[in-house]
Scaffold this active site. Sequence first.
Site, PDB file in Angstrom:
ATOM      1  N   MET A   1      -2.097  -7.221   6.840  1.00  0.00           N
ATOM      2  CA  MET A   1      -3.099  -8.060   6.170  1.00  0.00           C
ATOM      3  C   MET A   1      -2.559  -8.760   4.921  1.00  0.00           C
ATOM      4  O   MET A   1      -3.333  -9.126   4.042  1.00  0.00           O
ATOM      5  CB  MET A   1      -4.298  -7.201   5.770  1.00  0.00           C
ATOM      6  CG  MET A   1      -4.913  -6.429   6.931  1.00  0.00           C
ATOM      7  SD  MET A   1      -6.260  -5.376   6.386  1.00  0.00           S
ATOM      8  CE  MET A   1      -6.437  -4.265   7.788  1.00  0.00           C
ATOM      9  N   SER A   2      -1.242  -8.924   4.835  1.00  0.00           N
ATOM     10  CA  SER A   2      -0.691  -9.518   3.595  1.00  0.00           C
ATOM     11  C   SER A   2       0.601 -10.254   3.906  1.00  0.00           C
ATOM     12  O   SER A   2       0.850 -10.650   5.040  1.00  0.00           O
ATOM     13  CB  SER A   2      -0.408  -8.398   2.585  1.00  0.00           C
ATOM     14  OG  SER A   2       0.634  -7.564   3.057  1.00  0.00           O
TER      15      SER A   2
ATOM     16  N   ASN B   1       1.349   3.246  11.134  1.00  0.00           N
ATOM     17  CA  ASN B   1       0.553   3.692  12.288  1.00  0.00           C
ATOM     18  C   ASN B   1       0.891   2.788  13.458  1.00  0.00           C
ATOM     19  O   ASN B   1       1.372   1.670  13.259  1.00  0.00           O
ATOM     20  CB  ASN B   1      -0.945   3.557  11.964  1.00  0.00           C
ATOM     21  CG  ASN B   1      -1.305   2.141  11.542  1.00  0.00           C
ATOM     22  OD1 ASN B   1      -1.071   1.750  10.385  1.00  0.00           O
ATOM     23  ND2 ASN B   1      -1.832   1.354  12.457  1.00  0.00           N
TER      24      ASN B   1
ATOM     25  N   HIS C   1      -7.503   4.532   7.224  1.00  0.00           N
ATOM     26  CA  HIS C   1      -6.687   4.185   6.048  1.00  0.00           C
ATOM     27  C   HIS C   1      -5.947   5.410   5.494  1.00  0.00           C
ATOM     28  O   HIS C   1      -4.849   5.265   4.936  1.00  0.00           O
ATOM     29  CB  HIS C   1      -7.563   3.546   4.968  1.00  0.00           C
ATOM     30  CG  HIS C   1      -6.787   3.106   3.764  1.00  0.00           C
ATOM     31  ND1 HIS C   1      -5.863   2.073   3.803  1.00  0.00           N
ATOM     32  CD2 HIS C   1      -6.768   3.573   2.495  1.00  0.00           C
ATOM     33  CE1 HIS C   1      -5.321   1.922   2.602  1.00  0.00           C
ATOM     34  NE2 HIS C   1      -5.851   2.813   1.786  1.00  0.00           N
TER      35      HIS C   1
ATOM     36  N   ALA D   1       2.473  -2.227   4.091  1.00  0.00           N
ATOM     37  CA  ALA D   1       2.215  -1.251   5.146  1.00  0.00           C
ATOM     38  C   ALA D   1       1.734  -2.060   6.349  1.00  0.00           C
ATOM     39  O   ALA D   1       0.993  -3.031   6.178  1.00  0.00           O
ATOM     40  CB  ALA D   1       1.141  -0.272   4.693  1.00  0.00           C
TER      41      ALA D   1
ATOM     42  N   TYR E   1      -8.661 -10.541   2.087  1.00  0.00           N
ATOM     43  CA  TYR E   1      -9.913  -9.839   2.424  1.00  0.00           C
ATOM     44  C   TYR E   1     -10.688  -9.395   1.188  1.00  0.00           C
ATOM     45  O   TYR E   1     -11.846  -9.010   1.283  1.00  0.00           O
ATOM     46  CB  TYR E   1      -9.652  -8.654   3.368  1.00  0.00           C
ATOM     47  CG  TYR E   1      -8.831  -7.519   2.794  1.00  0.00           C
ATOM     48  CD1 TYR E   1      -9.338  -6.684   1.811  1.00  0.00           C
ATOM     49  CD2 TYR E   1      -7.543  -7.287   3.244  1.00  0.00           C
ATOM     50  CE1 TYR E   1      -8.578  -5.651   1.278  1.00  0.00           C
ATOM     51  CE2 TYR E   1      -6.770  -6.253   2.727  1.00  0.00           C
ATOM     52  CZ  TYR E   1      -7.304  -5.445   1.740  1.00  0.00           C
ATOM     53  OH  TYR E   1      -6.555  -4.437   1.211  1.00  0.00           O
ATOM     54  N   GLU E   2     -10.058  -9.439   0.005  1.00  0.00           N
ATOM     55  CA  GLU E   2     -10.789  -9.086  -1.217  1.00  0.00           C
ATOM     56  C   GLU E   2     -11.725 -10.230  -1.636  1.00  0.00           C
ATOM     57  O   GLU E   2     -12.521 -10.064  -2.557  1.00  0.00           O
ATOM     58  CB  GLU E   2      -9.802  -8.770  -2.349  1.00  0.00           C
ATOM     59  CG  GLU E   2      -9.015  -7.496  -2.093  1.00  0.00           C
ATOM     60  CD  GLU E   2      -7.923  -7.256  -3.122  1.00  0.00           C
ATOM     61  OE1 GLU E   2      -8.238  -6.846  -4.235  1.00  0.00           O
ATOM     62  OE2 GLU E   2      -6.744  -7.488  -2.797  1.00  0.00           O
TER      63      GLU E   2
ATOM     64  N   HIS F   1      -5.204  -9.460  -1.783  1.00  0.00           N
ATOM     65  CA  HIS F   1      -5.328  -9.761  -0.350  1.00  0.00           C
ATOM     66  C   HIS F   1      -6.472 -10.751  -0.125  1.00  0.00           C
ATOM     67  O   HIS F   1      -7.459 -10.731  -0.861  1.00  0.00           O
ATOM     68  CB  HIS F   1      -5.659  -8.488   0.438  1.00  0.00           C
ATOM     69  CG  HIS F   1      -4.703  -7.360   0.228  1.00  0.00           C
ATOM     70  ND1 HIS F   1      -4.774  -6.522  -0.853  1.00  0.00           N
ATOM     71  CD2 HIS F   1      -3.661  -6.935   0.981  1.00  0.00           C
ATOM     72  CE1 HIS F   1      -3.800  -5.626  -0.769  1.00  0.00           C
ATOM     73  NE2 HIS F   1      -3.116  -5.853   0.327  1.00  0.00           N
TER      74      HIS F   1
ATOM     75  N   HIS G   1      -3.819   0.160  -5.124  1.00  0.00           N
ATOM     76  CA  HIS G   1      -3.157  -0.973  -5.779  1.00  0.00           C
ATOM     77  C   HIS G   1      -3.540  -0.968  -7.258  1.00  0.00           C
ATOM     78  O   HIS G   1      -4.675  -1.280  -7.618  1.00  0.00           O
ATOM     79  CB  HIS G   1      -3.547  -2.292  -5.111  1.00  0.00           C
ATOM     80  CG  HIS G   1      -2.941  -2.469  -3.753  1.00  0.00           C
ATOM     81  ND1 HIS G   1      -1.855  -3.273  -3.512  1.00  0.00           N
ATOM     82  CD2 HIS G   1      -3.251  -1.900  -2.570  1.00  0.00           C
ATOM     83  CE1 HIS G   1      -1.524  -3.213  -2.239  1.00  0.00           C
ATOM     84  NE2 HIS G   1      -2.368  -2.387  -1.629  1.00  0.00           N
TER      85      HIS G   1
ATOM     86  N   SER H   1       0.826  -1.218   0.000  1.00  0.00           N
ATOM     87  CA  SER H   1       0.000   0.000   0.000  1.00  0.00           C
ATOM     88  C   SER H   1       0.852   1.255   0.000  1.00  0.00           C
ATOM     89  O   SER H   1       1.737   1.414   0.848  1.00  0.00           O
ATOM     90  CB  SER H   1      -0.847   0.072   1.276  1.00  0.00           C
ATOM     91  OG  SER H   1      -1.812  -0.913   1.265  1.00  0.00           O
TER      92      SER H   1
HETATM   93  N1  HPA Z   1      -3.235  -3.376  10.972  1.00  0.00           N
HETATM   94  C1  HPA Z   1      -3.298  -4.169   9.879  1.00  0.00           C
HETATM   95  N2  HPA Z   1      -2.850  -3.805   8.703  1.00  0.00           N
HETATM   96  C2  HPA Z   1      -2.298  -2.582   8.583  1.00  0.00           C
HETATM   97  C3  HPA Z   1      -2.218  -1.704   9.677  1.00  0.00           C
HETATM   98  C4  HPA Z   1      -2.701  -2.138  10.944  1.00  0.00           C
HETATM   99  O1  HPA Z   1      -2.660  -1.410  11.952  1.00  0.00           O
HETATM  100  N3  HPA Z   1      -1.628  -0.569   9.214  1.00  0.00           N
HETATM  101  C5  HPA Z   1      -1.377  -0.761   7.896  1.00  0.00           C
HETATM  102  N4  HPA Z   1      -1.782  -1.979   7.501  1.00  0.00           N
END
Ligand code: HPA
Length: 272
Positions: free
Chosen positions: A211-212, A235, A247, A112, A84-85, A82, A60, A29
């Site tokens: 998440m990846s 973050n 996001h 990310a 989740y898609e 991903h 993406h 990301s």
């Molecule tokens: N959690 C999961 N995936 C992420 C996060 C997070 O805090 N930040 C960026 N991708």
Amino acid sequence: MVTYEQIVNCAGAIRSAVGGAEIGVVLGSGLGDYVEALEDAKYIDYKDIPGFPVSTAPGHEGRWWTGKLHGKTVCMMQGRLHAYEGYDLDLITMPIRIMKLLGVETLILTNAAGGVNESFKPGTLMILTDCINFSGKNPLTGPNMDEFGPRFPDMTYAYAPELIDLCEKQAEKIGADCVRKGVYMWFNGPCYETPAEIRLARVCGADAVGMSTVPETIIANHCGMKVLGVSCITNMAAGILNQKLDHSEVVEVANRVKATFRQLLDATIEAM
Ligand code: HPA
């Protein structure tokens, strides 16, 4: 279910459009601009590769690039897939097997991620030393594709120790003092984790969550590739700061550090 023929066909379509490669990079990301570093770059849109899944996540692009970087032929996925898609894991990880057929022996996975380790800050770059599959799923579920690797692949060196060292040395060389090492834990998403899940992640030994990356790491190890993983901590994970996650913060921080991220990858690829 993805078949060996489907992977061979996709690899054939990509090879005739943009050629093979020795190093593969999956851009996470906010990191898609790194394709600008490629010389003599060519691309094919995912939608023009018959049988190839199309990424739907914001930020993406959905392009497969090939070009030269420091004299090496490098392919880059601008846009990853991903769980989740809604795609099955064998489809999400098919590009890694395609890379293998295209000649890739070294894979760089970027993402990310949320920082669990409280000594991290948004903007920290974390070299992955190991990972935790917390999803309860595995992309190797189902009949083994013997063409790629064994039924029970070893994951002791999921991220190649020599690549971890190389990347760390290059970080020192370029003076990137935001680089750390740590363990990445995979949550399915798309919702961010709860504060309780983050406390659990910390007890489990995770330094970051995302998440990846873990499905691709498993498939790359299965087919004998060397993997380097680098997370951009965008973050602090849920509950560490007294604020909600968004996001837009992920995208903003990824944008802020992408120049350093790019320098680090560049120096590492040059030294490979
Ligand atoms: N959690 C999961 N995936 C992420 C996060 C997070 O805090 N930040 C960026 N991708």
